[in-house]
Write an enzyme that holds these catalytic residues in place. Structure first.
Site, PDB file in Angstrom:
ATOM      1  N   ASP A 112     -17.459  22.749 -31.014  1.00 18.62           N
ATOM      2  CA  ASP A 112     -16.544  22.305 -29.957  1.00 18.62           C
ATOM      3  C   ASP A 112     -15.414  21.528 -30.618  1.00 18.62           C
ATOM      4  OD1 ASP A 112     -15.913  22.078 -27.081  1.00 18.62           O
ATOM      5  OD2 ASP A 112     -16.114  19.942 -27.427  1.00 18.62           O
ATOM      6  N   SER A 113     -14.317  21.386 -29.880  1.00 20.67           N
ATOM      7  CA  SER A 113     -13.213  20.601 -30.416  1.00 20.67           C
ATOM      8  C   SER A 113     -13.606  19.132 -30.532  1.00 20.67           C
ATOM      9  CB  SER A 113     -11.998  20.728 -29.500  1.00 20.67           C
ATOM     10  OG  SER A 113     -12.363  20.303 -28.206  1.00 20.67           O
ATOM     11  N   CYS A 154     -16.734  25.914 -26.539  1.00 22.50           N
ATOM     12  CA  CYS A 154     -15.419  25.359 -26.224  1.00 22.50           C
ATOM     13  C   CYS A 154     -14.695  26.478 -25.501  1.00 22.50           C
ATOM     14  CB  CYS A 154     -14.707  24.984 -27.525  1.00 22.50           C
ATOM     15  SG  CYS A 154     -13.018  24.420 -27.279  1.00 22.50           S
ATOM     16  N   CYS A 200     -14.706  23.812 -18.819  1.00 15.96           N
ATOM     17  CA  CYS A 200     -14.471  23.057 -20.061  1.00 15.96           C
ATOM     18  C   CYS A 200     -15.749  22.279 -20.327  1.00 15.96           C
ATOM     19  CB  CYS A 200     -13.285  22.101 -19.886  1.00 15.96           C
ATOM     20  SG  CYS A 200     -13.107  20.916 -21.244  1.00 15.96           S
TER      21      CYS A 200
HETATM   22  N1  DGL Z   1     -14.166  21.139 -24.491  1.00 20.53           N
HETATM   23  C1  DGL Z   1     -13.288  22.201 -24.755  1.00 20.53           C
HETATM   24  C2  DGL Z   1     -13.336  23.260 -23.704  1.00 20.53           C
HETATM   25  O1  DGL Z   1     -14.429  23.621 -23.308  1.00 20.53           O
HETATM   26  C3  DGL Z   1     -11.887  21.877 -25.140  1.00 20.53           C
HETATM   27  C4  DGL Z   1     -11.319  20.590 -24.778  1.00 20.53           C
HETATM   28  C5  DGL Z   1     -10.060  20.321 -25.574  1.00 20.53           C
HETATM   29  O2  DGL Z   1     -10.208  20.129 -26.772  1.00 20.53           O
HETATM   30  O3  DGL Z   1      -8.971  20.342 -24.981  1.00 20.53           O
HETATM   31  O4  DGL Z   1     -12.344  23.777 -23.276  1.00 20.53           O
END
Ligand code: DGL
Length: 269
Positions: free
Chosen positions: A7-8, A70, A194
């Site tokens: 994940d980010s 993510c 998200c």
């Molecule tokens: N948590 C990630 C997602 O599911 C990305 C959130 C981000 O880094 O903007 O989209």
């Protein structure tokens, strides 16, 4: 043997926890690209470069299977990564498909033609990059007909969560739900698209009302991973449990420990 979850930042911890509970015998390597979070405000080329770099780093750790927990990376980079070709014995899976299969009442991997399903009005809450990609609508169109999707880009929510400012995150969730309801007053279902948003599930639930069915990914991803590993036991890879971050390990460990209420010792990626 380890399966990697990428994940980010911290949002994928919701997926990690569901996967650990569902598959206690599997070790998970969690990789957070915290130095570059949030991804949701970046261009798709930039998201592709960052995601691809992280995946190569994860492969070096011995994990063969990477779950892109993510949505932003899944939406902006997954198709391109798969089309570019993966090294022998390596696989990358996204988080969109299990959720869309659940929404469209399908079993895992059912690729039959699109059909009518019971929900017609769906609210999608996601990052600006995920909304801009229209990847959700594209995957949905392969499986369902007649579903009206209203997408709400939830700017600021991921930053607030990563900063540990849950009061701001809650206020932003309320305002994004209000904005969505102005466009679609009566959604039947809402997708938390998200991985960070399940951390705000109660705020979404309170703002949406009890009659909206909430689809949240963690459990769906864990169930589909269990099914996948049953069919592909060779994808367990090597290596053990590890938590890696490109950010400050101490700060990320503190936040992760706060979210999961158990010690989460991150090391530098
Ligand atoms: N948590 C990630 C997602 O599911 C990305 C959130 C981000 O880094 O903007 O989209």
């Amino acid at each position: 043997m380890a399966v990697a979850i990428f994940d980010s930042g911290l949002g994928g911890l919701t997926v990690l926890e569901a996967c650990r509970a569902r598959l206690p015998e599997v070790d998970f390597l969690y990789y957070a690209d915290s130095a570059h979070a949030p991804y949701g405000v970046r261009t798709s080329d930039n998201i592709y470069d960052l995601t691809h770099g992280a995946i190569r780093r994860i492969w070096d750790e011995g994990a063969d299977l990477v779950i892109l927990a993510c949505n932003t990376a899944s939406a902006a980079a997954l198709r391109r990564i798969q089309e570019a070709g993966l090294p022998q014995g390596k696989r990358v899976l996204g988080v969109f498909v299990p959720m869309i299969e659940a929404l469209t009442e399908r079993n895992w991997g059912d690729n039959s033609p699109p059909r009518e399903v019971s929900v017609q009005h769906v609210a999608l809450f996601a990052t600006p990059a995920t909304v801009a990609s229209r990847a959700f609508q594209r995957e949905l169109a392969f499986r369902a007909i007649g579903v009206d999707v209203e997408a709400q880009a939830c700017g600021g929510v991921v930053d607030a969560i990563e900063d540990g400012d849950m009061i701001l995150a809650e206020a932003l969730v309320r305002s994004h739900v209000d904005a969505l309801k102005r466009k679609m007053p009566h959604p039947q279902a809402a997708i938390l698209g998200c991985t960070h948003y399940p951390l705000m599930q109660e705020a979404f639930r309170a703002a949406l009302g009890a009659d909206v069915t909430l689809f949240s990914q963690a459990q769906l991803v864990a169930d589909s991973l269990a099914d996948y590993l049953k069919r592909h036991p060779d994808m367990l890879g090597s290596g053990g449990e590890a938590y890696l971050t490109t950010g400050d390990p101490r700060q990320v460990s503190d936040r992760a420990t706060q979210f999961l209420r158990r010690p989460m010792p991150f090391a530098a990626a």
